[in-house]
Scaffold this motif. Structure first.
Motif, PDB file in Angstrom:
ATOM      1  N   ALA A 180     -42.205  44.563  13.649  1.00 52.26           N
ATOM      2  CA  ALA A 180     -41.194  43.796  14.377  1.00 52.26           C
ATOM      3  C   ALA A 180     -41.429  43.883  15.878  1.00 52.26           C
ATOM      4  CB  ALA A 180     -39.795  44.309  14.023  1.00 52.26           C
ATOM      5  N   ARG A 181     -41.765  45.058  16.366  1.00 56.15           N
ATOM      6  CA  ARG A 181     -42.010  45.210  17.800  1.00 56.15           C
ATOM      7  C   ARG A 181     -43.304  44.504  18.210  1.00 56.15           C
ATOM      8  NH1 ARG A 181     -39.343  49.065  20.540  1.00 56.15           N
ATOM      9  NH2 ARG A 181     -41.158  49.772  21.721  1.00 56.15           N
ATOM     10  N   THR A 182     -44.304  44.516  17.348  1.00 54.45           N
ATOM     11  CA  THR A 182     -45.565  43.845  17.679  1.00 54.45           C
ATOM     12  C   THR A 182     -45.368  42.338  17.783  1.00 54.45           C
ATOM     13  OG1 THR A 182     -46.834  45.586  16.570  1.00 54.45           O
ATOM     14  CG2 THR A 182     -47.942  43.476  16.950  1.00 54.45           C
ATOM     15  N   MET A 183     -44.618  41.755  16.861  1.00 50.57           N
ATOM     16  CA  MET A 183     -44.386  40.303  16.901  1.00 50.57           C
ATOM     17  C   MET A 183     -43.540  39.914  18.115  1.00 50.57           C
ATOM     18  SD  MET A 183     -46.101  38.968  14.468  1.00 50.57           S
ATOM     19  CE  MET A 183     -47.332  40.239  14.817  1.00 50.57           C
ATOM     20  N   GLN A 233     -36.484  44.466  26.523  1.00 50.59           N
ATOM     21  CA  GLN A 233     -37.556  43.618  26.021  1.00 50.59           C
ATOM     22  C   GLN A 233     -38.719  44.499  25.591  1.00 50.59           C
ATOM     23  OE1 GLN A 233     -37.091  40.469  25.595  1.00 50.59           O
ATOM     24  NE2 GLN A 233     -35.166  40.302  26.709  1.00 50.59           N
ATOM     25  N   VAL A 234     -39.656  43.902  24.910  1.00 53.37           N
ATOM     26  CA  VAL A 234     -40.802  44.645  24.417  1.00 53.37           C
ATOM     27  C   VAL A 234     -42.033  43.761  24.519  1.00 53.37           C
ATOM     28  CG1 VAL A 234     -40.400  43.908  22.028  1.00 53.37           C
ATOM     29  CG2 VAL A 234     -41.724  45.975  22.474  1.00 53.37           C
ATOM     30  N   SER A 235     -43.160  44.363  24.874  1.00 49.04           N
ATOM     31  CA  SER A 235     -44.438  43.656  24.902  1.00 49.04           C
ATOM     32  C   SER A 235     -45.462  44.490  24.149  1.00 49.04           C
ATOM     33  CB  SER A 235     -44.887  43.410  26.342  1.00 49.04           C
ATOM     34  OG  SER A 235     -45.378  44.599  26.916  1.00 49.04           O
ATOM     35  N   LEU A 236     -46.657  43.953  24.034  1.00 45.93           N
ATOM     36  CA  LEU A 236     -47.701  44.703  23.336  1.00 45.93           C
ATOM     37  C   LEU A 236     -48.008  46.010  24.040  1.00 45.93           C
ATOM     38  CD1 LEU A 236     -50.140  41.800  22.351  1.00 45.93           C
ATOM     39  CD2 LEU A 236     -48.542  43.029  20.880  1.00 45.93           C
ATOM     40  N   GLY A 237     -47.839  46.034  25.362  1.00 47.91           N
ATOM     41  CA  GLY A 237     -48.078  47.267  26.103  1.00 47.91           C
ATOM     42  C   GLY A 237     -47.066  48.350  25.785  1.00 47.91           C
TER      43      GLY A 237
END
Length: 337
Positions: free
Chosen positions: A122-125, A285-289
């Motif tokens: 979920a976090r990756t998407m 928010q979340v990003s790939l980093g």
């Protein structure tokens, strides 16, 4: 000297004409009607030579490249996953399942769960979606800034004293931004701007990424302003902005498109690096980093899946950029039809 016996009379000429006349000689007439003797003659009823527009020609060159197909398929799959996967997946990027902390992939948690109980898929998407927006937006804005500064500097450089002064000022501006420690400034301003909106990452990254592109565009513009059609437009009193739009930009559009395409992957890597060290995208928010930031070296599933998604995204964009460069470059081998 001409041999008198070799001179033919008018009767001989008439006989030769009769023998070579297709209507009077059925054998010769049938030979001329044979299509094998007229293979170089264009067929009147058949299709003529196909005329291709520049856009159709570039499309054929691009689609003939295998790397382009691989890049487009991977990129399309990732974009569709980023758009639709969060709508149907049962977990959100900040929903915790502490009972299954540090568990590997399963039918409920496709990429596993990190030590904080957060679902990695979920976090990756969610991070993929934000990284795509930042990468595309930063690349477009970077190209726009470089286009304005580079073309303006190259065009006004040869317009007398004031033009040389303006060109020198823009070149010094480019050099100033090149020597500024951009990473330190990004680390300084990013947390402040993140409190307003994560979209501030787009102009912040573009502000320190346009200089090298602007220098290349300036050099290309300086060559184009010496061409006959640009000189003719100047003598006719055409507005300089119209001259830039109609005569200069179309001639460097190929290089601009390639640079913009490859700039998307550079912007994604830049944002991912900042988020990984804690100066990029942050909660809520979340990003790939930020997904990679929560890695656990003893649990490979906490960092291998998001790293693979990031690598696939960057590789797909680079493959499309390389194929586009080959299609636009007439000297490359793939440009042959």
């Amino acid at each position: 000297m001409t041999n008198p016996g070799g001179i033919r009379s008018t009767d001989d000429a008439s006989e030769l004409r009769r023998q070579t006349e297709p209507d009077a000689n059925p054998v010769m007439g049938s030979a001329l009607d044979d299509p094998t003797f007229r293979e170089d003659e264009p067929a009147g009823d058949g299709p003529g030579i196909e005329s291709l527009s520049r856009g159709e020609l570039l499309r054929r060159r691009f689609l003939r490249n295998r790397g382009a197909w691989v890049g487009m398929i991977i990129f399309t799959v990732l974009v569709l996953m980023a758009i639709f996967a969060p709508m149907f997946y049962q977990y959100g990027p900040f929903e915790r399942d502490l009972r299954n902390s540090l568990t590997g992939p399963s039918q409920f948690h496709w990429f596993g769960v990190n030590e904080n109980g957060l679902d990695i898929f979920a976090r990756t998407m969610a991070g993929l979606r934000i990284s795509l927006v930042i990468g595309l937006g930063t690349a477009v804005l970077t190209t726009f800034l470089a286009l304005v500064v580079g073309i303006t500097a190259g065009y006004i450089g040869g317009k007398g004293k004031w033009g040389a002064i303006g060109d020198g000022a823009l070149v010094n501006l480019i050099n100033l931004f090149l020597v500024i420690p951009s990473l330190l400034l990004l680390m300084l301003f990013s947390p402040v701007l993140q409190s307003a909106s994560w979209l501030w990452m787009i102009p912040l990254l573009a502000l320190f990424a346009w200089m090298l592109t602007a220098r290349v565009l300036r050099a290309m513009t300086q060559q184009l302003v010496r061409t006959e059609y640009v000189e003719a437009a100047k003598f006719m009193g055409v507005n300089p902005i119209i001259t830039m739009v109609r005569h200069i930009i179309p001639n460097i559009a190929s290089w601009i498109i390639i640079d913009t395409t490859l700039g998307v992957s550079a912007a994604i890597l830049g944002e991912t690096g900042l988020s990984f060290i804690g100066f990029g995208i942050q909660y809520p928010q979340v990003s790939l980093g930020t997904v990679l930031q929560d890695y656990n070296i003893s649990a490979p599933y906490t960092w291998i899946p998001p790293a693979a998604v990031l690598a696939a995204l960057v590789i797909s964009i680079n493959l499309m950029g390389e194929a586009l460069r080959d299609a636009l470059d007439p000297t490359s081998g793939s440009s042959r039809l």
